[in-house]
Design a protein around this motif. Structure first.
Motif, PDB file in Angstrom:
ATOM      1  N   ARG A  35       0.922  -1.120   0.503  1.00  0.00           N
ATOM      2  CA  ARG A  35       0.123   0.367  -0.356  1.00  0.00           C
ATOM      3  C   ARG A  35       0.565   1.264  -0.017  1.00  0.00           C
ATOM      4  NH1 ARG A  35      -2.596  -2.244   5.485  1.00  0.00           N
ATOM      5  NH2 ARG A  35      -3.873  -3.105   4.486  1.00  0.00           N
ATOM      6  N   ARG A  36      -0.073   2.496  -0.254  1.00  0.00           N
ATOM      7  CA  ARG A  36       0.861   3.645   0.084  1.00  0.00           C
ATOM      8  C   ARG A  36       2.074   3.531   1.269  1.00  0.00           C
ATOM      9  NH1 ARG A  36      -0.908   9.361   0.982  1.00  0.00           N
ATOM     10  NH2 ARG A  36       1.157  10.294   0.251  1.00  0.00           N
ATOM     11  N   SER A  37       2.916   4.462   1.368  1.00  0.00           N
ATOM     12  CA  SER A  37       4.161   4.216   1.851  1.00  0.00           C
ATOM     13  C   SER A  37       4.996   2.854   1.785  1.00  0.00           C
ATOM     14  CB  SER A  37       4.029   5.510   3.665  1.00  0.00           C
ATOM     15  OG  SER A  37       3.184   3.993   3.900  1.00  0.00           O
ATOM     16  N   TYR A  38       4.870   2.114   1.297  1.00  0.00           N
ATOM     17  CA  TYR A  38       5.314   1.136   1.735  1.00  0.00           C
ATOM     18  C   TYR A  38       6.721   0.757   0.854  1.00  0.00           C
ATOM     19  CZ  TYR A  38       6.645  -4.569   0.150  1.00  0.00           C
ATOM     20  OH  TYR A  38       7.467  -5.170  -0.028  1.00  0.00           O
ATOM     21  N   GLN A  39       7.601   0.724   2.081  1.00  0.00           N
ATOM     22  CA  GLN A  39       9.173   0.688   1.766  1.00  0.00           C
ATOM     23  C   GLN A  39       9.325  -0.011   1.496  1.00  0.00           C
ATOM     24  OE1 GLN A  39      11.452   2.378   5.011  1.00  0.00           O
ATOM     25  NE2 GLN A  39      13.121   2.521   4.619  1.00  0.00           N
ATOM     26  N   ALA A  40      10.526  -0.608  -0.203  1.00  0.00           N
ATOM     27  CA  ALA A  40      10.847  -1.722  -0.408  1.00  0.00           C
ATOM     28  C   ALA A  40      12.298  -1.415  -1.039  1.00  0.00           C
ATOM     29  CB  ALA A  40       9.966  -2.584  -1.661  1.00  0.00           C
ATOM     30  N   TYR A  41      13.199  -2.920  -1.325  1.00  0.00           N
ATOM     31  CA  TYR A  41      14.336  -2.171  -1.554  1.00  0.00           C
ATOM     32  C   TYR A  41      14.798  -2.228  -3.276  1.00  0.00           C
ATOM     33  CZ  TYR A  41      19.771  -2.220  -0.757  1.00  0.00           C
ATOM     34  OH  TYR A  41      21.010  -1.355  -1.022  1.00  0.00           O
ATOM     35  N   LEU A  42      14.654  -0.876  -4.296  1.00  0.00           N
ATOM     36  CA  LEU A  42      14.593  -0.972  -5.630  1.00  0.00           C
ATOM     37  C   LEU A  42      16.247  -1.584  -5.845  1.00  0.00           C
ATOM     38  CD1 LEU A  42      12.979   1.685  -6.619  1.00  0.00           C
ATOM     39  CD2 LEU A  42      12.071  -0.364  -6.458  1.00  0.00           C
ATOM     40  N   HIS A  43      16.367  -2.364  -7.605  1.00  0.00           N
ATOM     41  CA  HIS A  43      17.375  -2.537  -7.904  1.00  0.00           C
ATOM     42  C   HIS A  43      16.491  -1.845  -9.577  1.00  0.00           C
ATOM     43  CE1 HIS A  43      19.104  -5.435  -4.937  1.00  0.00           C
ATOM     44  NE2 HIS A  43      17.466  -5.433  -4.648  1.00  0.00           N
ATOM     45  N   ILE A  44      17.540  -1.558  -9.592  1.00  0.00           N
ATOM     46  CA  ILE A  44      17.214  -0.329 -11.376  1.00  0.00           C
ATOM     47  C   ILE A  44      18.712  -0.826 -11.848  1.00  0.00           C
ATOM     48  CG2 ILE A  44      16.415   1.256 -13.240  1.00  0.00           C
ATOM     49  CD1 ILE A  44      15.038   1.460 -10.265  1.00  0.00           C
ATOM     50  N   LEU A  45      19.768  -1.707 -13.182  1.00  0.00           N
ATOM     51  CA  LEU A  45      20.231  -1.955 -13.558  1.00  0.00           C
ATOM     52  C   LEU A  45      21.595  -1.857 -11.634  1.00  0.00           C
ATOM     53  CD1 LEU A  45      20.699   0.624 -16.512  1.00  0.00           C
ATOM     54  CD2 LEU A  45      20.799  -1.973 -16.368  1.00  0.00           C
ATOM     55  N   ASN A  46      22.836  -0.731 -12.458  1.00  0.00           N
ATOM     56  CA  ASN A  46      23.491  -0.742 -10.968  1.00  0.00           C
ATOM     57  C   ASN A  46      23.193  -0.123  -9.581  1.00  0.00           C
ATOM     58  OD1 ASN A  46      23.400   2.053 -12.129  1.00  0.00           O
ATOM     59  ND2 ASN A  46      26.326   1.343 -12.205  1.00  0.00           N
ATOM     60  N   VAL A  47      21.824   0.601  -9.512  1.00  0.00           N
ATOM     61  CA  VAL A  47      21.150   1.423  -9.098  1.00  0.00           C
ATOM     62  C   VAL A  47      20.864   0.121  -8.035  1.00  0.00           C
ATOM     63  CG1 VAL A  47      19.122   2.964  -7.644  1.00  0.00           C
ATOM     64  CG2 VAL A  47      20.706   3.556  -9.760  1.00  0.00           C
ATOM     65  N   ARG A  48      20.817   0.845  -5.894  1.00  0.00           N
ATOM     66  CA  ARG A  48      20.507  -0.140  -5.437  1.00  0.00           C
ATOM     67  C   ARG A  48      19.800   1.047  -3.970  1.00  0.00           C
ATOM     68  NH1 ARG A  48      23.105  -3.302  -8.485  1.00  0.00           N
ATOM     69  NH2 ARG A  48      23.118  -5.133  -9.078  1.00  0.00           N
ATOM     70  N   GLN A  49      18.649   0.685  -3.667  1.00  0.00           N
ATOM     71  CA  GLN A  49      18.685   1.669  -2.808  1.00  0.00           C
ATOM     72  C   GLN A  49      17.340   1.875  -2.218  1.00  0.00           C
ATOM     73  OE1 GLN A  49      17.690   6.507  -2.535  1.00  0.00           O
ATOM     74  NE2 GLN A  49      19.243   5.972  -4.137  1.00  0.00           N
ATOM     75  N   SER A  50      16.570   1.973  -1.081  1.00  0.00           N
ATOM     76  CA  SER A  50      15.738   1.460  -0.094  1.00  0.00           C
ATOM     77  C   SER A  50      14.724   2.627  -0.765  1.00  0.00           C
ATOM     78  CB  SER A  50      15.716   1.875   1.063  1.00  0.00           C
ATOM     79  OG  SER A  50      14.432   2.254   1.784  1.00  0.00           O
ATOM     80  N   ALA A  51      13.774   2.547  -1.012  1.00  0.00           N
ATOM     81  CA  ALA A  51      12.093   3.614  -1.645  1.00  0.00           C
ATOM     82  C   ALA A  51      11.135   3.286  -1.030  1.00  0.00           C
ATOM     83  CB  ALA A  51      12.048   3.358  -3.660  1.00  0.00           C
ATOM     84  N   TYR A  52      10.132   4.365  -1.138  1.00  0.00           N
ATOM     85  CA  TYR A  52       9.052   4.440  -0.156  1.00  0.00           C
ATOM     86  C   TYR A  52       7.677   4.022  -1.860  1.00  0.00           C
ATOM     87  CZ  TYR A  52      10.487   5.358   4.454  1.00  0.00           C
ATOM     88  OH  TYR A  52      11.758   5.574   5.407  1.00  0.00           O
ATOM     89  N   ALA A  53       6.569   3.787  -1.812  1.00  0.00           N
ATOM     90  CA  ALA A  53       5.645   4.104  -3.018  1.00  0.00           C
ATOM     91  C   ALA A  53       4.823   5.345  -2.479  1.00  0.00           C
ATOM     92  CB  ALA A  53       4.693   2.885  -2.679  1.00  0.00           C
TER      93      ALA A  53
END
Length: 88
Positions: free
Chosen positions: A3-21
């Protein structure tokens, strides 16, 4: 569930960082035969949308630590414990 404000760890090519929905927009799951997710009621913002396993949606993430350069169409994978998702 996601749901909104869900926090996950994103992997986009060489970018790896925590992000919020930050924003969730449901796509038509009925076309591909998936069960419906929790839909928002009239006058309700996207806080009430909940994504369940098998749901499809457009989700806008905001990086938690620092901005990153991401181009449209880059493949993305997010994870949080046992929850995983992929997207473009």
């Amino acid at each position: 569930t996601i749901r909104r404000s869900y926090q996950a760890y994103l992997h986009i090519l060489n970018v790896r960082q925590s992000a919020y929905a930050k924003h969730i927009e449901l796509v038509n799951n009925a076309v591909i035969g998936l069960p419906p997710s929790h839909h928002k009621a009239d006058g309700e913002d996207d806080d009430g949308i909940v994504l369940r396993p098998g749901s499809r949606a457009k989700v806008r993430f905001e990086f938690a630590k620092r901005p990153e350069y991401i181009r449209p169409g880059m493949r993305m994978l997010f994870r949080d414990g046992r929850v995983r998702g992929v997207g473009i």
